[in-house]
Scaffold this active site. Structure first.
Site, mmCIF file in Angstrom:
data_model
loop_
_atom_site.group_PDB
_atom_site.id
_atom_site.type_symbol
_atom_site.label_atom_id
_atom_site.label_comp_id
_atom_site.label_asym_id
_atom_site.label_seq_id
_atom_site.Cartn_x
_atom_site.Cartn_y
_atom_site.Cartn_z
ATOM 1 N N ARG A 62 0.880 -1.179 0.027
ATOM 2 C CA ARG A 62 -0.090 0.220 -0.027
ATOM 3 C C ARG A 62 0.786 1.142 0.064
ATOM 4 O O ARG A 62 0.568 2.383 -0.443
ATOM 5 C CB ARG A 62 -0.849 0.004 1.206
ATOM 6 C CG ARG A 62 -1.769 1.067 1.354
ATOM 7 C CD ARG A 62 -3.016 0.892 2.678
ATOM 8 N NE ARG A 62 -3.900 1.790 2.323
ATOM 9 C CZ ARG A 62 -4.085 2.556 3.388
ATOM 10 N NH1 ARG A 62 -3.762 2.553 4.466
ATOM 11 N NH2 ARG A 62 -5.152 3.586 3.251
ATOM 12 N N HIS A 66 0.512 4.683 -2.356
ATOM 13 C CA HIS A 66 0.186 6.118 -1.793
ATOM 14 C C HIS A 66 1.400 6.994 -2.313
ATOM 15 O O HIS A 66 1.271 8.044 -2.094
ATOM 16 C CB HIS A 66 -0.193 5.868 -0.227
ATOM 17 C CG HIS A 66 -1.645 5.418 0.000
ATOM 18 N ND1 HIS A 66 -1.898 5.754 1.160
ATOM 19 C CD2 HIS A 66 -2.374 4.647 -0.922
ATOM 20 C CE1 HIS A 66 -3.169 5.097 1.176
ATOM 21 N NE2 HIS A 66 -3.454 4.578 -0.073
ATOM 22 N N ASN A 94 -3.752 8.557 4.904
ATOM 23 C CA ASN A 94 -2.708 7.884 5.753
ATOM 24 C C ASN A 94 -2.873 7.779 7.135
ATOM 25 O O ASN A 94 -2.261 7.022 7.765
ATOM 26 C CB ASN A 94 -1.456 8.763 5.202
ATOM 27 C CG ASN A 94 -1.253 8.357 3.645
ATOM 28 O OD1 ASN A 94 -1.562 7.402 3.073
ATOM 29 N ND2 ASN A 94 -0.450 9.557 2.925
ATOM 30 N N HIS A 193 -6.494 -5.508 -2.758
ATOM 31 C CA HIS A 193 -7.199 -5.864 -1.539
ATOM 32 C C HIS A 193 -7.585 -7.268 -1.256
ATOM 33 O O HIS A 193 -8.247 -7.464 -0.581
ATOM 34 C CB HIS A 193 -8.517 -5.027 -1.622
ATOM 35 C CG HIS A 193 -8.087 -3.305 -1.394
ATOM 36 N ND1 HIS A 193 -9.311 -2.669 -1.548
ATOM 37 C CD2 HIS A 193 -7.063 -2.578 -1.310
ATOM 38 C CE1 HIS A 193 -8.686 -1.354 -1.451
ATOM 39 N NE2 HIS A 193 -7.371 -1.344 -0.993
HETATM 40 C C1 HEM Z 1 -9.237 1.616 -6.048
HETATM 41 C C2 HEM Z 1 -9.025 2.519 -4.976
HETATM 42 C C3 HEM Z 1 -8.763 2.236 -3.730
HETATM 43 C C4 HEM Z 1 -8.980 2.667 -2.498
HETATM 44 C C5 HEM Z 1 -10.504 3.439 -2.370
HETATM 45 C C6 HEM Z 1 -8.513 2.121 -1.354
HETATM 46 C C7 HEM Z 1 -8.867 2.232 -0.142
HETATM 47 C C8 HEM Z 1 -8.277 1.540 0.964
HETATM 48 C C9 HEM Z 1 -8.750 1.704 2.251
HETATM 49 C C10 HEM Z 1 -9.876 2.717 2.746
HETATM 50 C C11 HEM Z 1 -7.970 0.558 3.019
HETATM 51 C C12 HEM Z 1 -8.063 0.487 4.793
HETATM 52 C C13 HEM Z 1 -7.195 1.616 5.394
HETATM 53 C C14 HEM Z 1 -7.698 1.863 6.801
HETATM 54 O O1 HEM Z 1 -8.717 1.371 7.345
HETATM 55 O O2 HEM Z 1 -6.799 1.882 7.601
HETATM 56 C C15 HEM Z 1 -6.985 0.224 2.210
HETATM 57 C C16 HEM Z 1 -6.034 -0.941 2.511
HETATM 58 C C17 HEM Z 1 -5.166 -1.431 1.600
HETATM 59 N N1 HEM Z 1 -4.993 -0.878 0.266
HETATM 60 FE FE1 HEM Z 1 -6.335 0.113 -0.710
HETATM 61 N N2 HEM Z 1 -7.363 1.409 -2.001
HETATM 62 C C18 HEM Z 1 -7.480 1.428 -3.415
HETATM 63 C C19 HEM Z 1 -6.461 0.912 -4.007
HETATM 64 C C20 HEM Z 1 -5.545 0.268 -3.669
HETATM 65 C C21 HEM Z 1 -4.230 -0.093 -4.723
HETATM 66 C C22 HEM Z 1 -3.997 0.371 -5.963
HETATM 67 C C23 HEM Z 1 -3.540 -0.741 -3.770
HETATM 68 C C24 HEM Z 1 -2.030 -1.487 -4.221
HETATM 69 C C25 HEM Z 1 -1.878 -1.748 -5.451
HETATM 70 C C26 HEM Z 1 -4.020 -1.012 -2.568
HETATM 71 C C27 HEM Z 1 -3.376 -1.700 -1.456
HETATM 72 C C28 HEM Z 1 -4.041 -1.590 -0.291
HETATM 73 C C29 HEM Z 1 -3.651 -2.606 0.855
HETATM 74 C C30 HEM Z 1 -2.576 -3.818 0.482
HETATM 75 C C31 HEM Z 1 -4.283 -2.612 2.123
HETATM 76 C C32 HEM Z 1 -4.327 -3.247 3.084
HETATM 77 C C33 HEM Z 1 -2.950 -2.480 4.072
HETATM 78 C C34 HEM Z 1 -2.646 -3.015 5.554
HETATM 79 O O3 HEM Z 1 -3.409 -3.977 5.887
HETATM 80 O O4 HEM Z 1 -1.932 -2.350 6.011
HETATM 81 N N3 HEM Z 1 -4.978 -0.375 -2.327
HETATM 82 N N4 HEM Z 1 -7.112 0.417 0.923
#
Ligand code: HEM
Ligand SMILES: *[C@@H]1O[C@H](CO)[C@@H](O)[C@H](O)[C@H]1NC(C)=O
Ligand SMILES: *[C@@H]1O[C@H](CO)[C@@H](O)[C@H](O)[C@H]1NC(C)=O
Length: 320
Positions: A62, A66, A94, A193
């Site tokens: 992630r 970002h 973030n 995800h």
């Molecule tokens: C399509 C639009 C996207 C949205 C709206 C989005 C939004 C989010 C949100 C809200 C979370 C949870 C954060 C939290 O509650 O603390 C999350 C987690 C995550 N996102 Fe996305 N995301 C998107 C695309 C992506 C992309 C493109 C990647 C990587 C290529 C990605 C990788 C991740 C990963 C791996 C997590 C889990 C992180 C952890 O467990 O620490 N996301 N994302």
């Protein structure tokens, strides 16, 4: 007249070459002479971090996303706030959410030991993200390198460019399009995800108020995410309910059965233009893997600093 148009053509060609050069300069063998042990320095640090905590692979992946969405993949996300600028770590997407900076610091230390002053923090993120995906069972790819590190960060660009979990499909499409990524590439990248966790505050409205969600799944998630904001905001749930520490295509299977955790996840399969690709990925893991790889390489090409732009940071948290 002829020589004038020849001159114009030559000038135009140079302008086009120049404009195209920033990403054209990244290459998979960029450090082959200057830091041949780069990959062997990075990998054990990531392996040890993920073996202590599987979620860390998701957190690192992630960070790369970002970083790249805010003025390009330039390590800007890694900068701590200073008196002269506010960094990106407190941006909406973030704050209380991104993690893994200590692991990036450990990798940087190992890489500086192997080849001092050579490898950028932006490139370290790109390699660490790839290694994380591979360690969690996902596809491998050759990482393009040669990015340099930003000397500044942008809180406002972070707030503007990284889509929130409340995003509609059209908002998601436009945020990715603003970075030069297509709708199909967005759908493939969202497959990230398939690993990691989200906080209750990120999915509360979806599990209580949306109708495009399996009701028994919603009940399960409500058990650990109270409806009133301020209660249990940081309680975690897996983004992929089936295999949250394995990089596979279950994310898309969940969407097809209305078990996406975030509102933005389920938007990709809610009777819209992206339904058919989600459905394809849900049954074709190898197409998902190859499309994800192509899309993340393209994401890594977003506006890199190259040549004499930026710097090679000594410490990923501060400019030199
Ligand atoms: C399509 C639009 C996207 C949205 C709206 C989005 C939004 C989010 C949100 C809200 C979370 C949870 C954060 C939290 O509650 O603390 C999350 C987690 C995550 N996102 Fe996305 N995301 C998107 C695309 C992506 C992309 C493109 C990647 C990587 C290529 C990605 C990788 C991740 C990963 C791996 C997590 C889990 C992180 C952890 O467990 O620490 N996301 N994302
Ligand atoms: C659900 O929607 C209602 C009506 O708009 C709103 O008052 C309530 O705060 C929402 N609940 C959640 C958990 O978002
Ligand atoms: C919701 O998911 C459960 C468990 O997977 C399943 O048995 C049920 O049929 C689903 N309900 C709906 C309305 O799709």
């Amino acid at each position: 007249m002829a020589s004038c148009s020849t001159m114009a053509f030559v000038t135009l060609t140079f302008v086009l070459l120049f404009l195209g050069s920033s990403s054209a300069q990244l290459s998979t063998n960029y450090y082959s002479k200057t830091c041949p042990n780069l990959f062997s320095a990075v990998k054990p640090v990531i392996e040890s971090a993920i073996s202590s905590e599987k979620r860390m692979g998701a957190s690192i992946l992630r960070l790369f996303f970002h970083d790249c969405f805010v003025n390009g993949c330039d390590g800007s996300l890694l900068l701590d706030d200073t008196s002269s600028f506010t960094g990106e770590k407190t941006a909406n997407a973030n704050r209380n959410s991104v993690r893994g900076f200590d692991v990036i610091d450990k990798i940087k230390t190992a890489v500086e030991e192997a080849c001092p002053g050579v490898v950028s923090c932006a490139d370290i993120l790109a390699v660490a993200a790839r290694d994380s995906v591979v360690i969690l069972g996902g596809p491998n790819w050759d990482v393009k390198l040669g990015r340099r590190d930003a000397r500044t960060a942008s809180l406002s660009a972070a707030n503007n460019n990284i889509p929130p979990p409340t995003s509609s499909l059209s908002n998601l499409i436009s945020k990715f399009s603003a970075q030069g990524l297509s709708t199909d590439e967005m759908v493939a990248l969202a497959g990230a995800h398939t690993i990691g966790q989200a906080r209750c505050t990120s999915f509360r409205a979806h599990i209580y108020n949306d109708t495009d969600i399996n009701s028994s799944f919603a009940k399960t998630r409500q058990a650990n995410c109270p409806s009133t904001s301020g209660n249990g905001d940081n309680n975690l749930a897996p983004l992929d309910l089936q295999t949250p520490t394995v990089f596979d295509n279950n994310y898309y299977k969940n969407l097809v059965s209305q078990e996406g955790l975030l509102h933005s996840d389920q938007e990709l399969y809610n009777k819209g233009s992206t339904d058919s690709l989600v459905s394809t990925y849900s049954t074709n893991p190898s197409k998902f893997s190859s499309d994800f790889v192509a899309a993340i390489i393209k994401m890594g090409d977003i506006s890199p600093l190259t040549g004499s732009q930026g710097e090679i940071r000594k410490n990923c948290r501060k400019i030199n």
